[in-house]
Design an enzyme around this catalytic site. Structure first.
Site, PDB file in Angstrom:
ATOM      1  N   HIS A  87      -6.853  10.943 -15.917  1.00 43.72           N
ATOM      2  CA  HIS A  87      -6.363  11.994 -15.017  1.00 43.72           C
ATOM      3  C   HIS A  87      -5.075  12.636 -15.536  1.00 43.72           C
ATOM      4  CE1 HIS A  87      -3.980   8.793 -12.790  1.00 43.72           C
ATOM      5  NE2 HIS A  87      -3.144   9.786 -12.644  1.00 43.72           N
ATOM      6  N   ASP A 223     -10.135   4.884 -16.017  1.00 44.33           N
ATOM      7  CA  ASP A 223      -9.199   6.009 -16.019  1.00 44.33           C
ATOM      8  C   ASP A 223      -8.300   5.987 -17.265  1.00 44.33           C
ATOM      9  OD1 ASP A 223      -7.601   8.138 -15.386  1.00 44.33           O
ATOM     10  OD2 ASP A 223      -7.197   7.505 -13.338  1.00 44.33           O
ATOM     11  N   SER A 662       1.549   6.879 -13.952  1.00 50.61           N
ATOM     12  CA  SER A 662       0.163   6.987 -14.396  1.00 50.61           C
ATOM     13  C   SER A 662       0.097   6.927 -15.914  1.00 50.61           C
ATOM     14  CB  SER A 662      -0.449   8.294 -13.914  1.00 50.61           C
ATOM     15  OG  SER A 662      -0.783   8.183 -12.559  1.00 50.61           O
TER      16      SER A 662
HETATM   17  N1  ARG Z   1      -4.185   8.715  -7.272  1.00 53.32           N
HETATM   18  C1  ARG Z   1      -3.944   8.770  -8.690  1.00 53.32           C
HETATM   19  C2  ARG Z   1      -2.522   9.108  -8.984  1.00 53.32           C
HETATM   20  O1  ARG Z   1      -1.911   9.879  -8.307  1.00 53.32           O
HETATM   21  C3  ARG Z   1      -4.802   9.788  -9.335  1.00 53.32           C
HETATM   22  C4  ARG Z   1      -6.175   9.371  -9.455  1.00 53.32           C
HETATM   23  C5  ARG Z   1      -7.043  10.453 -10.013  1.00 53.32           C
HETATM   24  N2  ARG Z   1      -8.390  10.275  -9.508  1.00 53.32           N
HETATM   25  C6  ARG Z   1      -8.953  11.093  -8.631  1.00 53.32           C
HETATM   26  N3  ARG Z   1     -10.103  10.775  -8.112  1.00 53.32           N
HETATM   27  N4  ARG Z   1      -8.374  12.210  -8.272  1.00 53.32           N
HETATM   28  O2  ARG Z   1      -1.971   8.661  -9.964  1.00 53.32           O
END
Ligand code: ARG
Length: 727
Positions: A87, A223, A662
């Protein structure tokens, strides 16, 4: 009786020497030796503080980079190979994708170096060192200065410090405020901006579970993405050029810099194992007051969620109707949906966990401390009052301000593009020097090209008409941007009519019209352009916000600063860590299961079997490629299976992370890479405001799942070969 025991227990707890509690806390690497080393080693760490963070020799911190300005990445080979989240690289993967060549859907693997794809929008920053500059920044600051004068003195001091530090090499220099203006730190970075895409899984693996599983455990998402850092042939940073080479230890050392790449462990994790996470957490609000929690719960969060409901509805409609639009808006959609769900979960968590009441308790103790002596009284007595007053005032404008940001600034592509393009056009028309003029023009052209590549006029028009219609209906008219009056007068108050004309006629809402205008620019025509009228009005309101609430903002800053200063004095035995502010931090804790609700128990790891359990053929979130089904069928996991023959996909640990982390490396007691962190869990979505030790978990992708996909799924074995695998 119970109360007596409690009091005694509390007293014992309070006189015990400074023990920093693991799990909660985002610690500054330069203080690990003083604050964390003993505790980390007691928890299992086998490295010394010097091996983690050093400015005299290569250390673990040299493997950790800022990725793109919003995520974290880590170096995982001696030839500049980089790991981050899928992501985090999503926009870049999208930029290489088309309906014919859809890397978002199918994944991408460079089978040799010459196939690795450049990404002009990306860069990584290596932290060279950090330094406490509080005394220098606050040198001219005294108690009796007004907030405005205080800020001026601080800004001047920071400017001098930056100028001096900037003389060293070509470092990027930052001075950041910590503890809400009580302390200041200097950061020096070296930036590399030839970052190439090496490998990305298909979204069906990299984003498995989509928005349904986002922010949730149990999770089954691969991811991750791999990229590579390139430098000029001499090892110095350089923009993309064919002659550039992968960054190596030798090149780094030739330039008197350190290089570290993380060895990769195939050991996996067990419950209660030590883990640490290094990276760049973006922002937390752990010292938010009860009034701040109220404003967030009552005004800001519901407004954002409500606006984004509409944005997502419109995006979904257009994306489902046209595969080209689906790719064009993939990243925007993911970003919008990510924080839409975040704010829903955050509000739920804040309420369920009684965070408002907990904040009130802290404030009561603080006020008692503030009233306890004359000296305290004169310094801290009014701190909370200032904060409360400021919130009372901004409560009146918060809804309008949220609409301005969510609809005005972030709502439509045309308005933002027009604002920026217009500034560049003005600069271009005003520049006399021929050479500079053509540089500005070139920049403008490539900016416009990038914009129109991911722009669909029909989608944007519907966003404009409906979002501004909502703005008009729901926000106090006194807080409308000025062009709403023009819409009233000339378009009978209809944003639909305004939008119809703007998207049919404006130079900024269509690539061909834009290019035609650029061939024969005309300032007069520009002034009447409807996109320009809207954008200049929106940005005027936006820049006016801070002066609108100038006094409240000053009270807020002063009150918060004194509140934190007082809290730290009030509990000298407790080590308060600073809020996240996108500076390098480390957090450590243990792998651990948890109880999300009465009678429910969540295990600490998930497996490929679980991916299969969630599999829904043809579903846009839970479909998986046939190849993965086959690999599962034959249990062809190679060396990546655990001792039971299962393939672990994700695991959780109680480290303290937030957005910006992330892509961060998850590292075991030996300093080896065991995963990449990518999310938090639903039950603790209030965690940016109050850490919940029993509930809060980091969700990470097991490095063995990453290797399995690279090796068995993609056949990119050359990448495995350049890594240091340890058992
Ligand atoms: N919630 C994650 C973050 O903010 C992002 C995950 C991305 N995945 C998704 N299905 N949008 O780091």
């Amino acid at each position: 009786m119970l109360k007596r025991i409690l009091v005694v227990a509390l007293a014992i707890f309070m006189v015990s020497p400074t023990v920093v509690k693991a799990d909660e806390g985002m610690w500054l690497p330069m203080f690990i030796k003083r604050l964390n080393e003993v505790d980390m080693q007691a928890a299992g760490l086998q490295l010394t503080a010097e091996e983690l963070y050093s400015i005299n020799q290569s250390s673990l911190k040299d493997a950790i980079v800022v990725f793109g300005g919003y995520c974290t990445g880590e170096v995982i080979s001696s030839e500049g190979l980089l790991l981050t989240n899928h992501h985090c690289a999503y926009t870049s993967i999208q930029s290489h994708s088309s309906v014919e060549n859809d890397y978002l859907t199918d994944g991408f693997w460079a089978m040799n170096r010459s196939d690795e794809l450049p990404n002009p929008e990306l860069y990584v920053d290596f932290l060279i060192r950090m330094e406490d500059v509080t005394d220098r920044v606050l040198k001219e600051v005294s108690e009796d200065l007004s907030e405005a004068d205080r800020n001026k003195a601080i800004q001047e001091a920071i400017k001098t410090i930056k100028e001096e530090a900037g003389e060293e090499n070509d470092y990027i220099v930052q001075v950041k405020s910590f503890y809400e203006g009580n302390e200041f730190y200097l950061f020096l970075y070296e930036r590399f901006n030839d970052i190439r895409l090496v490998g990305a899984p298909p979204s069906s693996l990299g984003k498995y579970g989509g928005d349904t599983d986002n922010w949730m455990w149990p999770r089954h998402t691969g991811d991750f993405t791999m990229l590579r850092i390139y430098s000029a042939p001499d090892g110095t940073p350089a923009a993309y050029a064919e002659e550039n080479v992968p960054l190596t230890k030798e090149l780094r050392e030739k330039n008197n810099a350190f290089y570290h790449h993380l060895p990769i462990s195939l050991e996996g994790v067990s419950n209660n194992d030590f883990t640490m996470v290094w990276g760049y957490p973006g922002s937390t609000d752990r010292y938010l007051t009860s009034w701040g929690v109220r404003q967030l719960l009552d005004i800001k969060a519901p407004t954002i969620v409500d606006i984004r409901d509409l944005k997502l509805e419109i995006m979904n409609k257009h994306m489902n109707a046209d595969p080209k639009v689906r790719i064009q808006y993939a990243s925007k959609h993911a970003r919008t949906a990510n924080y839409w769900k975040y704010f829903i979960g955050q509000s739920k968590g804040l309420k369920r966990l009684g965070v408002y009441e907990k904040k009130q308790d802290i404030e009561q103790d603080f006020q008692a401390f503030a009233n306890a002596s004359k000296a305290n009284q004169s310094k801290y007595g009014a701190a909370l009052e200032l904060v409360e007053e400021a919130y009372n005032e901004t409560n009146e404008t918060e809804k309008g301000a949220t609409f301005l940001a969510e609809v005005g600034i972030r709502g439509t592509d045309a308005v933002l593009f027009t604002y920026r393009a217009h500034r560049m056009i003005t600069k271009w028309m005003d520049t006399e020097d021929a050479e500079e003029k053509s540089l500005v023009l070139e920049e403008l052209k490539s900016f416009a090209e990038d914009h129109f590549k991911n722009y669909n006029a029909a989608l944007d028009e519907e966003q404009f008409a409906r979002l501004y219609g909502k703005y008009q209906a729901e926000v106090n008219p006194a807080q409308h941007p000025s062009f709403f009056a023009f819409v009233d007068k000339k378009f009978k108050g209809s944003f639909e009519k305004y939008a119809a004309k703007m998207y049919a006629k404006s130079y900024f809402t269509d690539a061909e019209r834009f290019n035609a205008f650029m061939a024969a620019p005309n300032a007069k025509k520009l002034a009447k352009d409807l996109a320009y009228v809207a954008s200049s009005s929106v940005f005027q309101s936006y820049f006016g916000l801070s002066s609108l609430n100038a006094e409240a903002n000053e009270n807020m800053n002063k009150g918060n600063r004194l509140f934190i200063e007082g809290l730290r004095k009030m509990n000298p035995e407790k080590t308060y860590y600073p809020n996240a502010n996108f500076s390098m931090r480390t957090t450590y804790g243990t792998v651990g299961d948890y109880v999300p609700a009465d009678a429910v128990h969540y295990d600490f790891e998930t497996t490929l079997d679980g991916v299969m359990e969630k599999f829904v053929p043809g579903d846009h979130e839970f479909d998986i490629p046939q190849k993965l089904i086959d690999l599962h069928e034959t249990k062809d996991y190679g060396p990546y299976a655990d001792e039971n023959g299962d393939l672990i996909v994700n695991f959780i640990h109680n480290t303290d992370i937030t957005g910006g982390n992330s892509g961060s490396p998850v590292i075991n007691a030996k300093g080896h890479l065991i995963g990449t962190a990518f999310d938090g869990n639903w039950e603790a979505m209030s965690g940016d405001i109050a850490f919940e030790p029993e509930l809060q978990r980091t969700i990470s992708c097991d490095i063995r799942y990453v290797l399995f996909i690279v090796d068995k799924y993609a056949g990119a074995t050359h990448l495995i070969e350049e890594m240091d695998l340890v058992y």
